[in-house]
Design an enzyme around this catalytic site. Sequence first.
Site, short mmCIF file in Angstrom:
data_model
loop_
_atom_site.label_atom_id
_atom_site.label_comp_id
_atom_site.label_asym_id
_atom_site.label_seq_id
_atom_site.Cartn_x
_atom_site.Cartn_y
_atom_site.Cartn_z
CB CYS A 18 -1.02 0.00 1.14
SG CYS A 18 -0.58 -1.01 2.51
NE ARG B 29 8.20 0.49 0.11
CZ ARG B 29 8.92 1.57 0.32
NH1 ARG B 29 9.64 2.08 -0.66
NH2 ARG B 29 8.93 2.14 1.49
CG HIS C 94 15.19 2.62 -2.69
ND1 HIS C 94 14.61 3.65 -1.99
CD2 HIS C 94 14.16 1.90 -3.21
CE1 HIS C 94 13.29 3.56 -2.08
NE2 HIS C 94 12.99 2.50 -2.82
CB SER D 177 8.36 1.55 6.52
OG SER D 177 8.80 0.36 5.95
CD GLN E 245 4.03 -5.48 2.68
OE1 GLN E 245 4.89 -4.60 2.84
NE2 GLN E 245 2.74 -5.26 2.95
N GLY F 204 -16.36 2.45 20.69
CA GLY F 204 -15.45 3.39 20.04
C GLY F 204 -14.38 2.56 19.38
CG MET G 93 -8.17 4.23 19.60
SD MET G 93 -7.34 5.50 20.56
CE MET G 93 -8.47 6.86 20.53
#
Lengths: 273, 443
Positions: free
Chosen positions: B53, B55, B102, B112, B123, B194, B196
């Site tokens: 999500c 790169r 890189h 990240s 990944q 809620g 959280m």
Amino acid sequence: MTIWLLPALICYAVASVLFAVDFSTRVQRLTGYAVSALAAGAVCHALDLIARGVQAGNIPVANFTQALSFLAWVTALAGLILIVRLRLAVIGALVAPSVLIALGASEAMAGGSGTLPSALRSIWLPVHVTLAFAGEALFVLAATVSLVYLFQESRLKAHRPMLSGHGTMPSLEKLDRINYRLLGWGFLLLTLAILSGALWAQHTWGRFWSWEPRESWSLITWVLYAALLESRLTVGWRGRRAATLTIVVFAVLVGSFVGVSLLYPGKHGGSFG
Amino acid sequence: MAQSLLIVGINHRTAAVEVRERLAFRDDELVAALSRLKLVAPSVSEAALISTCNRVEIIAVAGDAEAAARELIGFLAAERNVTPDLFADAVYRLEGREAARHLFRVGTSLDSMVIGEPQILGQLKDAYVRAAEAATVGIVLHRAFHRAFSAAKKVRERTLIGHGTVSVSSAAINLAKQIFDSFEKKTVLLMGAGEMAETTARQLVRLGVESLLITNRTFERAVTLARALSGTAVPFDNYRPYLKIADVVIGSLTTNRPLLTREDIEGVLHERKYRPMFLIDLGVPRNFHEGLNELDNVYLYNVDDLAAVTDDTREEREREAQKAETIVEGELESFWRWLSGLELVPAIKDIRANIERLREAELQRHRAWLAALPREQRTHIEALSRGIINKILHQILSELRRNNGVVEGIYAADVARRLLGSEMPGEIKPAPARIADDDDAED
């Protein structure tokens, strides 16, 4: 002094440094080495004790300094078990230097005869002494675990927890439970030590109890530990309060151990010679 | 033109999430896409594609970087059915050592969004496995990926980059673990709802708490949530008796005065024999009275306290990232030495030794009639055979040396070694299954 003393001191010193570095860097790459160093120290220390025992012809607890060395060894052994079995490497940073200092001090103060008067040579000696020192070693560890508890507790209360590190700090619940168990077992051993001492006294002198200082203080610490355990079971004094009291009672124990040994050289303390 | 590493891609720093989404590949699309890449990007000799999500990047080996980059951008646009303009501004191109750095930084999660997050390594391994399946990785990318994995492993072991906690709910969970040893016999009381609070409760359930009690002003909501989290709903006017069995209390209600006061908890504590209580106040305004934290064996954290814990982690990870960069540089150096052909020397030695072995074996085979010859002729034959192999070797080795320092040299050495050398010691072979195992072991 035997040839094993220096290697033991060196191993303990190395273990102290490794545990301290391991704790402060928190990546736990040294734990294995630290444990090995402590174990190696305990082995050398054991050989030192055996050599002394063979020399003197009895278990090497004839005077205060020998007793201190013996206590340090039992503590190192019990500490190792705790560190390995319960994954409590953090106490290594306290146990290793304590053992090092105790052994060093015992050697620095060494003196007097290592031989017991023949009246005290009996099968009761190793039984009584081993029980007493095993019990005291567990109290040393209980106080150590309590210190760690107080440290961990204060960080959590202050909202500054130590969350990172490959072996993060043990939980409060775990520390409290270990403290309780150590106290329980220590108390049992102390009780048996007092009983065996009384039986031995009866056997040798014809009376169970003679109110000499060591006996009195043993009884006082016994009562204090009993009260400590009782308060947990009945009013639920656990956690911080239990940890604090464990340390206070331990301080009394140390005071009586050192004080009686140095001030009242009787059957128990000081030199028998 | 000399072959080298090339990376073309976009990431969370250069492209908005909408753009990243448009260019993203599903894992099951990768093998087919890479097979097509081989056809549309003739300048590219090796390639792998990583898509998460955050790169979308193609790691390639190419001679003409300019042409290859053009082909790869065209490939991405065609594959995802977008115009190159969509991501022209966002795309970056890294070459040579920068590209290798890189790749290593991605693997160690230094690149990240949340430094130290653990998913990226898995990944990256998936990307490698897919490329190996599509047969688009060669000797250079094999080595590059393995180096990246080993850098990541070292960083995990030697730094605290993946430690601590970066979200409020995970901070609460980590704190709970610092207080309680196990959750088997623990009870959690969730007050209100809620996002959280629910996440926190769900994670506690996953840790194995014995029971989860849920209370809400609207009983219906409590019941719905209880069903979703396999908990038990408790009516709001009757939750107090449950406090004495609650080890963790999560407050997430809107209220104008604290629901739990010092007096409430003091009484409860006595009844529970001062077993520790962890109070998590996620409510606005505060659900629990601030003074509760002063009680023995009670630990109260509100949202701000938890956020402060995550800030500490971020700071610590920034510090640890410095150490990680050093580790990456070390791995990069050793990879680059290899790629720059300094490791041709062992290949040359290997080839020379192998051919010499063949020569010796051949002479040995004919030792019977050789022995019959006069000494002088034997010496001549020895010299002749040595002369022939030296001529052959000279041609091969000078070709290798000519290419020394460029990727062609590595390919050539690889081919020469396979043809003429003994089996390369420690040669890296694509082993998708084994890689997957590694992944499991590490997580």
